[in-house]
Design a protein around this motif. Structure first.
Motif, mmCIF file in Angstrom:
data_model
loop_
_atom_site.group_PDB
_atom_site.id
_atom_site.type_symbol
_atom_site.label_atom_id
_atom_site.label_comp_id
_atom_site.label_asym_id
_atom_site.label_seq_id
_atom_site.Cartn_x
_atom_site.Cartn_y
_atom_site.Cartn_z
ATOM 1 N N LEU A 1 0.771 -1.284 -0.140
ATOM 2 C CA LEU A 1 -0.113 -0.052 0.038
ATOM 3 C C LEU A 1 0.888 1.276 -0.095
ATOM 4 O O LEU A 1 0.612 2.275 -0.670
ATOM 5 C CB LEU A 1 -0.806 -0.037 1.144
ATOM 6 C CG LEU A 1 -1.973 -1.094 1.144
ATOM 7 C CD1 LEU A 1 -2.724 -1.070 2.636
ATOM 8 C CD2 LEU A 1 -3.150 -0.521 0.255
ATOM 9 N N ALA A 2 1.951 0.974 0.767
ATOM 10 C CA ALA A 2 2.800 2.351 0.799
ATOM 11 C C ALA A 2 3.377 2.899 -0.562
ATOM 12 O O ALA A 2 3.621 3.823 -0.728
ATOM 13 C CB ALA A 2 4.026 2.216 1.848
ATOM 14 N N LYS A 3 3.575 2.017 -1.472
ATOM 15 C CA LYS A 3 3.984 2.211 -2.736
ATOM 16 C C LYS A 3 3.098 3.061 -3.743
ATOM 17 O O LYS A 3 3.535 3.935 -4.272
ATOM 18 C CB LYS A 3 4.333 0.953 -3.368
ATOM 19 C CG LYS A 3 5.092 -0.170 -2.766
ATOM 20 C CD LYS A 3 5.299 -1.472 -4.055
ATOM 21 C CE LYS A 3 6.354 -2.451 -3.224
ATOM 22 N NZ LYS A 3 6.269 -3.716 -3.923
ATOM 23 N N TYR A 4 2.002 2.986 -3.145
ATOM 24 C CA TYR A 4 0.963 3.928 -3.882
ATOM 25 C C TYR A 4 0.474 5.066 -3.180
ATOM 26 O O TYR A 4 -0.423 5.663 -3.756
ATOM 27 C CB TYR A 4 -0.233 2.794 -4.363
ATOM 28 C CG TYR A 4 0.362 1.586 -5.300
ATOM 29 C CD1 TYR A 4 0.799 1.570 -6.639
ATOM 30 C CD2 TYR A 4 0.205 0.652 -4.731
ATOM 31 C CE1 TYR A 4 1.059 0.728 -7.322
ATOM 32 C CE2 TYR A 4 1.005 -0.735 -5.367
ATOM 33 C CZ TYR A 4 1.158 -0.806 -6.655
ATOM 34 O OH TYR A 4 1.764 -1.632 -7.177
ATOM 35 N N SER A 5 0.851 5.184 -2.151
ATOM 36 C CA SER A 5 0.303 5.990 -1.236
ATOM 37 C C SER A 5 1.132 7.433 -0.998
ATOM 38 O O SER A 5 2.219 7.506 -0.938
ATOM 39 C CB SER A 5 0.063 5.565 0.369
ATOM 40 O OG SER A 5 -0.223 6.772 1.192
ATOM 41 N N PRO B 1 0.718 12.402 2.729
ATOM 42 C CA PRO B 1 -0.585 13.004 3.311
ATOM 43 C C PRO B 1 -0.455 14.434 3.288
ATOM 44 O O PRO B 1 0.588 15.067 3.400
ATOM 45 C CB PRO B 1 -0.824 12.494 4.833
ATOM 46 C CG PRO B 1 0.119 11.244 4.800
ATOM 47 C CD PRO B 1 1.191 11.370 3.820
ATOM 48 N N ILE B 2 -1.787 14.920 2.914
ATOM 49 C CA ILE B 2 -1.713 16.514 3.119
ATOM 50 C C ILE B 2 -1.468 17.005 4.352
ATOM 51 O O ILE B 2 -0.827 18.237 4.539
ATOM 52 C CB ILE B 2 -3.129 16.983 2.835
ATOM 53 C CG1 ILE B 2 -3.535 16.683 1.181
ATOM 54 C CG2 ILE B 2 -3.413 18.466 2.728
ATOM 55 C CD1 ILE B 2 -5.036 16.829 1.048
ATOM 56 N N MET C 1 -2.771 6.580 7.971
ATOM 57 C CA MET C 1 -2.364 8.063 7.626
ATOM 58 C C MET C 1 -3.024 8.487 6.291
ATOM 59 O O MET C 1 -2.911 9.765 5.913
ATOM 60 C CB MET C 1 -0.786 7.989 6.955
ATOM 61 C CG MET C 1 0.279 7.588 8.163
ATOM 62 S SD MET C 1 1.808 7.807 7.893
ATOM 63 C CE MET C 1 2.240 6.543 6.574
ATOM 64 N N ASN C 2 -4.217 7.898 5.799
ATOM 65 C CA ASN C 2 -4.922 8.471 4.796
ATOM 66 C C ASN C 2 -6.179 8.665 4.968
ATOM 67 O O ASN C 2 -7.170 8.941 3.992
ATOM 68 C CB ASN C 2 -4.692 7.722 3.567
ATOM 69 C CG ASN C 2 -3.438 7.693 2.631
ATOM 70 O OD1 ASN C 2 -3.010 8.372 2.182
ATOM 71 N ND2 ASN C 2 -2.319 6.792 3.089
#
Length: 214
Positions: free
Chosen positions: A85-89, A92-93, A111-112
């Motif tokens: 998941l971290a590869k595509y995340s 964060p704003i 974090m999302n």
């Protein structure tokens, strides 16, 4: 719809041969948090009626769709874990719960998403909190709270809504800051007072709203 702790909103886990998954344990009855309220109803509808849903379970995301070989149960077609998941995340704003600190080892899913629980909702808390003017403050939900008002103010200006966003405490908090009539949490305790007082929910079909009536 009728609810009970064995069949929930219409699905008997034991009879069907499956279970729900949680952070610390799995289960075959409907004794999980929020099962009696919208969380349980939405879980039942999306997974066992519509059969098309992605569910976050801690550090992973599961995707389920209808299974042609078993009309009663959906099929898990994908399960993605934190590392992938971290590869595509994207970054964060803003961060919550100090997740900008690498030592916290926060899950990508955490974090999302910002979950405004109970009375931590921005429209209920208002502005001018003790931490409102802090810079680089990612403690708890502080930064996403500020972001919520910033985004609302931008929408307000763009759409000419006429809101006095930064006068929230004076203009809107007296109304929007009140606790909802059915409680802040999906629990029996939240509704106990109304149940004991025999207050019933009356639907007004003409005006399409609901109200409490004694």
């Amino acid at each position: 719809p009728h609810f009970d702790f064995i069949k929930g909103w219409g699905h008997d886990f034991i009879q069907a041969g499956d279970y729900w998954e949680g952070l610390k344990k799995n289960g075959t009855n409907w004794h999980f948090y929020g099962s009696v309220a919208d969380q349980g109803l939405w879980y039942h509808y999306s997974k066992y009626v519509r059969k098309d849903v992605s569910i976050i379970v801690g550090h992973k995301i599961q995707s389920w769709i209808g299974d042609n070989n078993n009309s009663n149960l959906p099929a898990k077609i994908m399960e993605i874990y934190d590392g992938d998941l971290a590869k595509y995340s994207p970054e964060p704003i803003t961060y919550t719960w100090n997740c900008d600190d690498p030592s916290k080892n926060c899950h990508t899913t955490d974090m999302n998403i910002a979950h405004f629980v109970s009375d931590w909702k921005p429209w209920m808390m208002g502005i001018n909190r003790v931490w409102w003017d802090r810079k680089n403050d990612t403690e708890a939900l502080n930064d996403v709270h500020r972001l919520w008002f910033k985004e609302l103010d931008e929408l307000n200006k763009k759409l000419n809504l006429g809101l006095k966003v930064y006068q929230w405490n004076k203009k809107y908090k007296p109304t929007l800051g009140q606790h909802p009539p059915f409680g802040l949490e999906p629990s029996w305790k939240a509704n106990a007072k109304d149940i004991r007082n025999e207050i019933k929910l009356v639907s007004d079909a003409h005006h399409r709203y609901t109200k409490l009536q004694q």
